[in-house]
Write a protein that holds these residues in place. Structure first.
Motif, PDB file in Angstrom:
ATOM      1  N   ILE A 140       0.845  -1.187   0.000  1.00 23.42           N
ATOM      2  CA  ILE A 140       0.000   0.000   0.000  1.00 23.42           C
ATOM      3  C   ILE A 140       0.881   1.237   0.000  1.00 23.42           C
ATOM      4  N   CYS A 141       0.630   2.135  -0.944  1.00 21.45           N
ATOM      5  CA  CYS A 141       1.412   3.365  -1.036  1.00 21.45           C
ATOM      6  C   CYS A 141       0.877   4.378  -0.030  1.00 21.45           C
ATOM      7  N   ASP A 142       1.774   4.880   0.823  1.00 25.46           N
ATOM      8  CA  ASP A 142       1.393   5.873   1.821  1.00 25.46           C
ATOM      9  C   ASP A 142       1.080   7.230   1.207  1.00 25.46           C
ATOM     10  N   ASP A 143       1.505   7.467  -0.027  1.00 24.88           N
ATOM     11  CA  ASP A 143       1.298   8.773  -0.655  1.00 24.88           C
ATOM     12  C   ASP A 143       0.017   8.795  -1.493  1.00 24.88           C
ATOM     13  N   CYS A 144      -0.080   7.926  -2.499  1.00 20.91           N
ATOM     14  CA  CYS A 144      -1.224   7.974  -3.419  1.00 20.91           C
ATOM     15  C   CYS A 144      -2.340   6.995  -3.061  1.00 20.91           C
ATOM     16  N   GLY A 145      -2.079   6.054  -2.166  1.00 20.34           N
ATOM     17  CA  GLY A 145      -3.114   5.107  -1.752  1.00 20.34           C
ATOM     18  C   GLY A 145      -3.252   3.886  -2.636  1.00 20.34           C
ATOM     19  N   GLN A 146      -2.458   3.809  -3.687  1.00 21.53           N
ATOM     20  CA  GLN A 146      -2.510   2.631  -4.557  1.00 21.53           C
ATOM     21  C   GLN A 146      -2.230   1.379  -3.733  1.00 21.53           C
ATOM     22  N   ALA A 147      -2.935   0.306  -4.062  1.00 18.69           N
ATOM     23  CA  ALA A 147      -2.687  -0.971  -3.390  1.00 18.69           C
ATOM     24  C   ALA A 147      -2.598  -2.059  -4.444  1.00 18.69           C
ATOM     25  N   GLU A 148      -1.674  -2.944  -4.241  1.00 13.64           N
ATOM     26  CA  GLU A 148      -1.562  -4.130  -5.083  1.00 13.64           C
ATOM     27  C   GLU A 148      -1.243  -5.291  -4.167  1.00 13.64           C
ATOM     28  N   HIS A 149      -1.337  -6.465  -4.706  1.00 13.10           N
ATOM     29  CA  HIS A 149      -1.045  -7.619  -3.857  1.00 13.10           C
ATOM     30  C   HIS A 149      -0.156  -8.596  -4.590  1.00 13.10           C
ATOM     31  N   PHE A 150       0.480  -9.434  -3.798  1.00 11.14           N
ATOM     32  CA  PHE A 150       1.199 -10.565  -4.354  1.00 11.14           C
ATOM     33  C   PHE A 150       0.964 -11.745  -3.433  1.00 11.14           C
ATOM     34  N   ASP A 151       1.197 -12.909  -3.949  1.00 11.21           N
ATOM     35  CA  ASP A 151       0.995 -14.141  -3.192  1.00 11.21           C
ATOM     36  C   ASP A 151       2.345 -14.758  -2.880  1.00 11.21           C
ATOM     37  N   ASP A 152       2.535 -15.168  -1.655  1.00  7.45           N
ATOM     38  CA  ASP A 152       3.736 -15.883  -1.249  1.00  7.45           C
ATOM     39  C   ASP A 152       3.293 -16.949  -0.255  1.00  7.45           C
ATOM     40  N   ASP A 153       2.913 -18.102  -0.796  1.00  7.88           N
ATOM     41  CA  ASP A 153       2.373 -19.178   0.047  1.00  7.88           C
ATOM     42  C   ASP A 153       3.363 -19.624   1.113  1.00  7.88           C
ATOM     43  N   LYS A 154       4.647 -19.588   0.805  1.00  7.85           N
ATOM     44  CA  LYS A 154       5.641 -20.007   1.797  1.00  7.85           C
ATOM     45  C   LYS A 154       5.573 -19.095   3.024  1.00  7.85           C
ATOM     46  N   LEU A 155       5.510 -17.793   2.802  1.00 13.49           N
ATOM     47  CA  LEU A 155       5.452 -16.833   3.896  1.00 13.49           C
ATOM     48  C   LEU A 155       4.119 -16.931   4.658  1.00 13.49           C
ATOM     49  N   THR A 156       3.002 -16.913   3.942  1.00 13.99           N
ATOM     50  CA  THR A 156       1.712 -16.932   4.637  1.00 13.99           C
ATOM     51  C   THR A 156       1.452 -18.270   5.314  1.00 13.99           C
ATOM     52  N   ASN A 157       1.934 -19.362   4.740  1.00 11.99           N
ATOM     53  CA  ASN A 157       1.790 -20.657   5.414  1.00 11.99           C
ATOM     54  C   ASN A 157       2.614 -20.697   6.696  1.00 11.99           C
ATOM     55  N   ALA A 158       3.798 -20.058   6.681  1.00  9.15           N
ATOM     56  CA  ALA A 158       4.615 -20.000   7.896  1.00  9.15           C
ATOM     57  C   ALA A 158       3.881 -19.210   8.986  1.00  9.15           C
ATOM     58  N   LEU A 159       3.222 -18.115   8.610  1.00  6.54           N
ATOM     59  CA  LEU A 159       2.444 -17.344   9.587  1.00  6.54           C
ATOM     60  C   LEU A 159       1.266 -18.167  10.120  1.00  6.54           C
ATOM     61  N   ARG A 160       0.576 -18.856   9.219  1.00  6.66           N
ATOM     62  CA  ARG A 160      -0.556 -19.704   9.615  1.00  6.66           C
ATOM     63  C   ARG A 160      -0.075 -20.797  10.575  1.00  6.66           C
ATOM     64  N   ASP A 161       1.035 -21.436  10.235  1.00 10.07           N
ATOM     65  CA  ASP A 161       1.576 -22.505  11.086  1.00 10.07           C
ATOM     66  C   ASP A 161       2.023 -21.956  12.443  1.00 10.07           C
ATOM     67  N   GLY A 162       2.563 -20.731  12.452  1.00 11.96           N
ATOM     68  CA  GLY A 162       2.951 -20.103  13.716  1.00 11.96           C
ATOM     69  C   GLY A 162       1.746 -19.892  14.622  1.00 11.96           C
ATOM     70  N   GLY A 163       0.646 -19.455  14.050  1.00  7.77           N
ATOM     71  CA  GLY A 163      -0.580 -19.287  14.828  1.00  7.77           C
ATOM     72  C   GLY A 163      -1.085 -20.604  15.373  1.00  7.77           C
ATOM     73  N   LYS A 164      -1.042 -21.637  14.544  1.00 12.64           N
ATOM     74  CA  LYS A 164      -1.481 -22.970  14.981  1.00 12.64           C
ATOM     75  C   LYS A 164      -0.585 -23.504  16.093  1.00 12.64           C
ATOM     76  N   ALA A 165       0.717 -23.219  16.002  1.00  7.86           N
ATOM     77  CA  ALA A 165       1.660 -23.670  17.032  1.00  7.86           C
ATOM     78  C   ALA A 165       1.362 -23.025  18.385  1.00  7.86           C
ATOM     79  N   HIS A 166       0.669 -21.890  18.349  1.00  6.53           N
ATOM     80  CA  HIS A 166       0.282 -21.212  19.588  1.00  6.53           C
ATOM     81  C   HIS A 166      -1.160 -21.545  19.992  1.00  6.53           C
ATOM     82  N   GLY A 167      -1.724 -22.588  19.390  1.00  4.97           N
ATOM     83  CA  GLY A 167      -3.034 -23.070  19.794  1.00  4.97           C
ATOM     84  C   GLY A 167      -4.219 -22.424  19.101  1.00  4.97           C
ATOM     85  N   TYR A 168      -3.996 -21.623  18.066  1.00 12.32           N
ATOM     86  CA  TYR A 168      -5.110 -20.989  17.365  1.00 12.32           C
ATOM     87  C   TYR A 168      -5.585 -21.867  16.212  1.00 12.32           C
ATOM     88  N   THR A 169      -6.862 -21.798  15.924  1.00  7.57           N
ATOM     89  CA  THR A 169      -7.424 -22.514  14.776  1.00  7.57           C
ATOM     90  C   THR A 169      -8.005 -21.495  13.801  1.00  7.57           C
TER      91      THR A 169
END
Length: 157
Positions: A111-140
């Motif tokens: 997200i651009c702090d100046d013009c507000g433009q937003a784009e996205h990208f996918d990185d399953d390795k990164l988001t899966n690591a975050l998901r697994d971290g949450g699960k390791a702390h007992g979250y579902t």
């Protein structure tokens, strides 16, 4: 252990093809594709930047020739997010259309702090690591929400 997703190509859609794909996805989810939902989706799809429910309600009101309540638009947008037709930019309480509605990923937003433009990208390795971290702390039902803020290339130059 991280959840593995099979590699695939995104099918980016636009215009009427995007609307048809979104309608199909919503119907497959057991929901109706109403005229109001189509109007909200088209207005959202026409926006180049994330939009608030109030901005969308105002534009849909212009299309329909009568005032549209923002809370009605919020309900539709919530449905669109659940059905993967739209993505919510949490920090801005704004929405972007998902140009590949049949494809599920945990998007990482830039997200651009100046013009507000937003784009996205996918990185399953990164988001899966975050998901697994949450699960390791007992979250579902862990759902990573990742937003990176900075200046886009145009604003930085």
């Amino acid at each position: 252990m991280a959840t593995q997703h099979k590699h695939h190509d995104h099918s980016e859609h636009s215009g009427d093809q995007l609307v048809e794909e979104a309608a199909d996805v919503l119907r497959e989810a057991g929901e109706q594709w109403t005229a109001m939902r189509e109007d909200v989706f088209r207005v959202l799809a026409d926006r180049a930047r994330p939009a608030s429910a109030y901005d969308i309600a105002e534009d849909v009101g212009k299309v329909r020739g009568k005032r549209v309540a923002a809370n009605s638009v919020y309900r539709i947008l919530d449905l669109f997010v659940r059905a993967n037709l739209a993505k919510r930019i949490e920090s801005a309480n704004a929405y972007l259309v998902n140009t590949h509605p049949g494809c599920r990923h945990d998007c990482i937003f830039l997200i651009c702090d100046d013009c507000g433009q937003a784009e996205h990208f996918d990185d399953d390795k990164l988001t899966n690591a975050l998901r697994d971290g949450g699960k390791a702390h007992g979250y579902t039902n862990v759902r990573p929400v990742v937003e990176l803020r900075g200046l886009c290339g145009d604003c930085a130059s």
